[in-house]
Design an enzyme around this catalytic site. Structure first.
Site, PDB file in Angstrom:
ATOM      1  N   CYS A  63      53.660  69.109  67.614  1.00 24.31           N
ATOM      2  CA  CYS A  63      53.875  67.724  67.298  1.00 24.31           C
ATOM      3  C   CYS A  63      53.560  66.668  68.304  1.00 24.31           C
ATOM      4  CB  CYS A  63      54.890  67.508  66.083  1.00 24.31           C
ATOM      5  SG  CYS A  63      55.074  68.619  65.069  1.00 24.31           S
ATOM      6  N   GLU A  65      55.172  63.807  68.654  1.00 30.49           N
ATOM      7  CA  GLU A  65      56.575  63.325  68.792  1.00 30.49           C
ATOM      8  C   GLU A  65      57.082  64.135  69.974  1.00 30.49           C
ATOM      9  OE1 GLU A  65      55.934  62.586  64.358  1.00 30.49           O
ATOM     10  OE2 GLU A  65      55.639  63.997  65.643  1.00 30.49           O
ATOM     11  N   CYS A 101      58.349  65.464  61.541  1.00 26.71           N
ATOM     12  CA  CYS A 101      58.794  66.666  60.758  1.00 26.71           C
ATOM     13  C   CYS A 101      60.232  67.068  61.054  1.00 26.71           C
ATOM     14  CB  CYS A 101      57.879  67.799  61.212  1.00 26.71           C
ATOM     15  SG  CYS A 101      58.183  68.601  62.710  1.00 26.71           S
TER      16      CYS A 101
END
Length: 150
Positions: A63, A65, A101
């Site tokens: 991801c 992040e 997430c």
């Protein structure tokens, strides 16, 4: 957690959101066609970027992040104040805010423990018409972190 208007963001928050939007365009997403960008502001004021990178072996996907957190760590940064997250589908814009997430929330929480800062997370729709700002403690209540291992 608060819903905020783009014009009410301070210059640092705006800059972080724009940096995330810019790096979002560099996402490698041949499978989902969903681009995500993240920009982390370190305690020293540096901005570290990350974009999602997919893989045919889906478990290898990372991801935006986590990409930004890993890059920041590799550059020697250990203390973070805030992170901006923005996303877009292949066509159009997001109508709902895309938040980190669960795995990303866990990694942000760990970074918050190391930083001793309740990291601010700025989440926005693609067009920046809807923005929510939250602390990681709000996005991951009753969390498990380093303090639980003592």
């Amino acid at each position: 957690m608060e819903s905020i208007n783009y014009h009410d963001l301070n210059p640092i928050q705006r800059g972080l959101l724009f940096a995330a939007a810019e790096v979002m365009e560099k996402a490698y997403n041949p499978y989902s066609k969903f681009s995500v960008g993240a920009a982390i502001r370190t305690k020293s004021g540096d901005i570290i970027l990350g974009a999602n990178v997919e893989n045919a072996s889906y478990g290898c996907t990372i991801c935006a992040e986590r990409s930004a957190l890993v890059s920041a760590n590799a550059l020697g940064h250990k203390e973070y104040e805030s992170i901006a997250v923005i996303a877009k589908p292949e066509k159009g814009v997001t109508e709902e805010i895309t938040g980190p997430c669960g795995i990303c929330r866990q990694m942000i929480l760990e970074a918050a423990h190391v930083s001793n800062i309740d990291i601010e997370i700025i989440m926005s729709t693609t067009d920046m018409k809807r923005i929510i700002i939250a602390k990681i403690s709000e996005l991951l209540p009753f969390s498990f972190g380093p303090n639980n291992l003592k």
